[in-house]
Motif scaffolding. Structure first.
Motif, short mmCIF file in Angstrom:
data_model
loop_
_atom_site.label_atom_id
_atom_site.label_comp_id
_atom_site.label_asym_id
_atom_site.label_seq_id
_atom_site.Cartn_x
_atom_site.Cartn_y
_atom_site.Cartn_z
N ASN A 9 37.75 -22.44 11.32
CA ASN A 9 36.61 -23.14 10.75
C ASN A 9 37.09 -24.24 9.81
N ALA A 58 37.33 -11.58 -0.99
CA ALA A 58 36.37 -11.01 -0.04
C ALA A 58 36.98 -10.89 1.35
N ALA A 59 37.73 -11.92 1.76
CA ALA A 59 38.31 -11.93 3.10
C ALA A 59 39.40 -10.88 3.26
N GLU A 107 36.44 -16.01 -2.48
CA GLU A 107 36.43 -15.95 -1.02
C GLU A 107 37.68 -15.29 -0.47
N ASP A 159 38.72 -22.20 5.43
CA ASP A 159 37.86 -21.02 5.27
C ASP A 159 38.73 -19.76 5.18
N PRO A 160 38.78 -19.09 4.02
CA PRO A 160 39.58 -17.86 3.90
C PRO A 160 39.16 -16.78 4.89
N ALA A 161 37.94 -16.84 5.41
CA ALA A 161 37.49 -15.83 6.38
C ALA A 161 38.31 -15.88 7.66
N ASP A 162 39.06 -16.96 7.89
CA ASP A 162 39.92 -17.05 9.08
C ASP A 162 41.22 -16.28 8.91
N ARG A 185 39.79 -7.98 1.49
CA ARG A 185 39.46 -6.67 0.95
C ARG A 185 40.10 -5.58 1.81
N PRO A 224 41.98 -13.05 8.10
CA PRO A 224 42.12 -11.76 8.80
C PRO A 224 42.38 -11.90 10.30
N ARG A 225 41.80 -12.92 10.93
CA ARG A 225 42.04 -13.11 12.37
C ARG A 225 43.50 -13.47 12.62
#
Length: 247
Positions: free
Chosen positions: A198, A25-26, A22, A97-100, A28, A102-103
């Protein structure tokens, strides 16, 4: 803006590879490294980090404590090993959540970003995926901490944080310091910025913390951090003349 993602882990074998994937992916397209600090696990956690390194490449780094030292020490070890100027910290349980990430990085890259902000920290309150008891205990703890320390952060326990490596290493170090970073930053003359993030339920492994083992230790630490705040006198200065002589 290269970053080091530091994840302290203890007996989190099942979470290592999914979390590493994750993070990759976050981030990249970013320049980064992923540092797992194994706090003397007695399960397959180190082997799983090696597996992640074999699958994802040399950007995955394993640091191993020879004996248990606690999450704050593991975090500090990872920051000391890190090679990049900005640090992102995550809990190893997969709930952040690693998707946070980039923000958070976007905030740093905006021209209006306040350089006095030394810590960007997540706020899980809107979507927190925990039991009612843990949410209630965190609500109480954050309320007490905020009232006494005046750190201005509603969720100091969120593991997702972004900070400068050099500033962090200049803060007072003690066991459990990771729970008080906003107050320590404020006492050192910096500011903290809280952003909504998240939060996910734990799906693998078991929590290492309970309400009681956080409560009693936290009360002692709270008194200590309050004492530090009363004794600390951060100063601002201007240097005139930048010429230096090296010997």
């Amino acid at each position: 803006m290269a970053v080091s993602v530091v994840i302290p882990v203890f007996n989190e074998a099942g979470n290592i590879v999914p979390l590493a994937n994750e993070v990759f992916a976050a981030l990249r397209g970013e320049e980064f490294e992923l540092v797992f600090v194994d706090d003397a696990s007695n399960d397959a956690t180190p082997d799983e980090v090696r597996r992640a390194r074999a699958e994802l490449g040399p950007s995955v780094i394993l640091v191993r404590h020879q004996q248990r030292a606690g999450q704050s020490t593991a975090l500090r070890t990872g920051v000391r090993v890190a090679r990049h100027p900005w640090i992102v910290s995550l809990d190893g349980d997969g709930q952040n959540d690693p998707a946070d990430i980039p923000r958070m990085l976007v905030l740093l890259r905006t021209p209006s970003f306040d350089p006095a902000v030394k810590l960007v920290i997540g706020d899980r309150r809107a979507v927190r995926r925990d039991t009612w008891l843990r949410k209630f205990s965190s609500w109480v703890a954050n309320g007490v901490r905020g009232a006494i320390l005046q750190d201005g952060v509603p969720d100091t326990g969120c593991g997702l944080k972004l900070f400068r490596r050099d500033f962090f290493l200049g803060l007072p170090y003690f066991d459990h310091m990771h729970r008080f970073l906003p107050a320590l930053v404020r006492q050192s003359g910096g500011r903290s910025l809280s952003v909504p993030v998240n939060h996910r339920p734990r799906v693998r492994g078991k929590s290492k913390y309970g309400v009681m083992n956080r409560l009693f230790v936290g009360l002692v630490d709270l008194a200590g951090v309050a004492w530090l705040g009363r004794r600390n006198r951060p100063a601002q200065w201007v240097v005139e003349g930048t010429e230096t002589t090296q010997t």
